[in-house]
Design an enzyme around this catalytic site. Structure first.
Site, PDB file in Angstrom:
ATOM      1  N   ALA A   1      56.813  33.495  39.448  1.00 22.47           N
ATOM      2  CA  ALA A   1      56.412  34.237  38.257  1.00 22.47           C
ATOM      3  C   ALA A   1      54.986  33.821  37.930  1.00 22.47           C
ATOM      4  CB  ALA A   1      57.349  33.919  37.100  1.00 22.47           C
TER       5      ALA A   1
ATOM      6  N   GLY B   1      60.043  32.292  41.309  1.00 20.01           N
ATOM      7  CA  GLY B   1      60.456  33.691  41.254  1.00 20.01           C
ATOM      8  C   GLY B   1      60.317  34.406  42.590  1.00 20.01           C
TER       9      GLY B   1
ATOM     10  N   GLU C   1      63.411  33.574  44.329  1.00 21.38           N
ATOM     11  CA  GLU C   1      64.475  34.296  43.618  1.00 21.38           C
ATOM     12  C   GLU C   1      64.447  35.790  43.944  1.00 21.38           C
ATOM     13  OE1 GLU C   1      63.024  32.381  39.974  1.00 21.38           O
ATOM     14  OE2 GLU C   1      65.110  31.884  39.546  1.00 21.38           O
TER      15      GLU C   1
ATOM     16  N   GLU D   1      60.034  25.040  39.654  1.00 19.44           N
ATOM     17  CA  GLU D   1      59.920  25.179  38.191  1.00 19.44           C
ATOM     18  C   GLU D   1      60.031  23.847  37.458  1.00 19.44           C
ATOM     19  OE1 GLU D   1      61.751  27.133  40.169  1.00 19.44           O
ATOM     20  OE2 GLU D   1      61.573  29.243  39.538  1.00 19.44           O
TER      21      GLU D   1
HETATM   22  C1  HXC Z   1      49.838  32.281  38.555  1.00 17.66           C
HETATM   23  C2  HXC Z   1      49.187  31.500  40.605  1.00 17.66           C
HETATM   24  C3  HXC Z   1      50.525  31.165  40.912  1.00 17.66           C
HETATM   25  C4  HXC Z   1      51.533  31.440  39.940  1.00 17.66           C
HETATM   26  C5  HXC Z   1      49.282  30.616  42.577  1.00 17.66           C
HETATM   27  N1  HXC Z   1      48.472  31.163  41.669  1.00 17.66           N
HETATM   28  N2  HXC Z   1      50.543  30.609  42.137  1.00 17.66           N
HETATM   29  N3  HXC Z   1      48.859  32.059  39.433  1.00 17.66           N
HETATM   30  N4  HXC Z   1      51.125  32.000  38.774  1.00 17.66           N
HETATM   31  N5  HXC Z   1      52.824  31.205  40.142  1.00 17.66           N
HETATM   32  C6  HXC Z   1      47.021  31.342  41.774  1.00 17.66           C
HETATM   33  C7  HXC Z   1      46.273  30.054  41.601  1.00 17.66           C
HETATM   34  O1  HXC Z   1      46.109  29.732  40.239  1.00 17.66           O
HETATM   35  C8  HXC Z   1      44.963  30.371  42.300  1.00 17.66           C
HETATM   36  O2  HXC Z   1      44.156  31.169  41.468  1.00 17.66           O
HETATM   37  C9  HXC Z   1      45.402  31.276  43.447  1.00 17.66           C
HETATM   38  O3  HXC Z   1      46.675  31.794  43.075  1.00 17.66           O
HETATM   39  C10 HXC Z   1      45.553  30.507  44.760  1.00 17.66           C
HETATM   40  O4  HXC Z   1      46.407  29.402  44.532  1.00 17.66           O
HETATM   41  P1  HXC Z   1      45.984  27.891  44.888  1.00 17.66           P
HETATM   42  O5  HXC Z   1      46.844  27.027  44.055  1.00 17.66           O
HETATM   43  O6  HXC Z   1      44.526  27.723  44.779  1.00 17.66           O
HETATM   44  O7  HXC Z   1      46.424  27.843  46.420  1.00 17.66           O
HETATM   45  P2  HXC Z   1      46.943  26.573  47.246  1.00 17.66           P
HETATM   46  O8  HXC Z   1      46.139  25.365  46.901  1.00 17.66           O
HETATM   47  O9  HXC Z   1      46.994  27.034  48.663  1.00 17.66           O
HETATM   48  O10 HXC Z   1      48.414  26.308  46.719  1.00 17.66           O
HETATM   49  C11 HXC Z   1      49.425  27.270  46.907  1.00 17.66           C
HETATM   50  C12 HXC Z   1      50.666  26.943  46.023  1.00 17.66           C
HETATM   51  C13 HXC Z   1      50.191  26.770  44.562  1.00 17.66           C
HETATM   52  C14 HXC Z   1      51.337  25.658  46.526  1.00 17.66           C
HETATM   53  C15 HXC Z   1      51.638  28.099  46.181  1.00 17.66           C
HETATM   54  O11 HXC Z   1      49.419  27.926  44.187  1.00 17.66           O
HETATM   55  C16 HXC Z   1      51.306  26.624  43.596  1.00 17.66           C
HETATM   56  O12 HXC Z   1      51.887  25.553  43.468  1.00 17.66           O
HETATM   57  N6  HXC Z   1      51.614  27.702  42.833  1.00 17.66           N
HETATM   58  C17 HXC Z   1      52.583  27.656  41.785  1.00 17.66           C
HETATM   59  C18 HXC Z   1      53.966  27.669  42.387  1.00 17.66           C
HETATM   60  C19 HXC Z   1      54.995  27.616  41.260  1.00 17.66           C
HETATM   61  O13 HXC Z   1      55.053  26.677  40.477  1.00 17.66           O
HETATM   62  N7  HXC Z   1      55.853  28.656  41.191  1.00 17.66           N
HETATM   63  C20 HXC Z   1      56.899  28.729  40.219  1.00 17.66           C
HETATM   64  C21 HXC Z   1      56.382  29.462  39.017  1.00 17.66           C
HETATM   65  S1  HXC Z   1      57.591  29.480  37.703  1.00 17.66           S
HETATM   66  P3  HXC Z   1      42.851  30.551  40.714  1.00 17.66           P
HETATM   67  O14 HXC Z   1      42.236  31.781  40.134  1.00 17.66           O
HETATM   68  O15 HXC Z   1      43.394  29.608  39.681  1.00 17.66           O
HETATM   69  O16 HXC Z   1      42.058  29.855  41.772  1.00 17.66           O
HETATM   70  C22 HXC Z   1      58.660  30.703  38.118  1.00 17.66           C
HETATM   71  C23 HXC Z   1      59.760  30.943  37.135  1.00 17.66           C
HETATM   72  C24 HXC Z   1      60.526  32.174  37.495  1.00 17.66           C
HETATM   73  O17 HXC Z   1      58.535  31.308  39.133  1.00 17.66           O
HETATM   74  C25 HXC Z   1      61.473  32.556  36.428  1.00 17.66           C
HETATM   75  C26 HXC Z   1      60.997  33.653  35.535  1.00 17.66           C
HETATM   76  C27 HXC Z   1      62.091  34.195  34.644  1.00 17.66           C
END
Ligand code: HXC
Length: 257
Positions: A65, A108, A111, A131
């Protein structure tokens, strides 16, 4: 195209939905949710379509998400607006849906893959439910569908640690249908989808409905619980901290640990 965040196309009786927010690793914001749900429902209503493929890019199926959009939400808003409720319409699509996963399928994204009927993984696929690192829990079905897919102890370890797993481990524990070489993923998805789409639609609809019942009996209760638990966490200071830390690219300093 009528969609902002996805590309759609058809190849024979197969409908393709390609997530297209490369700048955010296909993070699932509200617009992506609307686009994916609308496109899937449009294909579902079309009897010329017998299978749907959902895919992302080589780098990411979807990294979860959209944390930057979600960060500011309150639990009250989520409960009032049913913020993530449209995903249940995606899960309710009757046409068989294949997730073709390369790169990250996190939170997400994992999911979303689990809402599909079949998961084809490239050998580059990485699955996880991170998460917990944001001070929240899965909220689009992760606690329920992952447990049913891989069993309670495997799911608990992944959800409590936030650890990512590769395609080989995902295959071994039953999170994916099959692993293929990354270069073959889209062709193999099309081939599998064509095979499915060549069958009789009423039998396909009956099969997906029955598979859903097998996967979901008592799921509804679990999902209702999960939505409330997820929303409640958005009124904690550790959720604010976890998501602020992500935005600021630093480690989270949780207060309650
Ligand atoms: C918003 C995101 C994002 C996310 C990545 N980006 N994941 N933006 N939401 N979930 C953005 C980053 O901010 C960055 O933009 C760009 O995408 C590239 O990501 P990087 O982090 O620079 O890439 P990298 O170093 O290769 O790392 C990849 C990654 C990391 C390991 C996937 O991006 C990461 O940990 N992402 C978050 C994963 C996460 O926590 N997902 C769960 C979300 S909660 P900028 O512009 O900042 O450079 C969820 C809840 C669901 O999903 C339930 C809902 C009801």
């Amino acid at each position: 195209s009528e969609y902002e965040t996805i590309l759609t196309s058809t190849q024979g009786r197969v409908g393709w939905i390609t997530l297209n927010r490369p700048e955010a690793l296909n993070a699932l914001n509200t617009q992506v949710m609307r686009d994916v749900v609308d496109a899937a429902e449009a294909f579902d209503a079309d009897q010329g379509i017998g299978a749907i493929v959902v895919t992302g890019s080589e780098r990411a199926f979807a990294a979860g998400a959209d944390i930057k959009e979600m960060e500011a939400l309150t639990g009250t808003q989520m409960l009032l607006e049913g913020h993530f409720a449209p995903w249940s319409r995606f899960a309710g699509v009757r046409t068989p849906v294949i997730a073709a996963v390369a790169g990250y399928a996190l939170g997400g994204g994992c999911e979303l893959a689990m809402m599909c009927d079949v998961i084809l993984a490239a050998d580059t696929a990485k699955f996880g439910q991170p998460e917990i690192n944001l001070g929240v829990i899965p909220g689009m079905g992760g606690t329920q569908r992952l447990t049913r897919a891989i069993g309670s102890y495997k799911a608990a370890e992944l959800i409590l640690t936030g650890r990512q797993i590769g395609a080989e481990e995902a295959d071994r524990i039953g999170l994916v249908s099959r692993v293929v070489a990354a270069a073959e993923l889209l062709d193999e998805a099309q081939r599998t989808a064509e095979t499915i789409a060549s069958k009789s639609l009423p039998s396909l609809y009956a099969a997906t409905a029955a598979l859903d019942v097998a996967r979901e009996s008592t799921l509804a209760e679990g999902l209702r619980f999960e939505q409330h638990a997820f929303a409640a966490l958005f009124d904690t200071d550790d959720q604010k901290e976890g998501m602020a830390a992500f935005r600021e690219k630093r480690a989270a300093a949780f207060r309650h640990r």
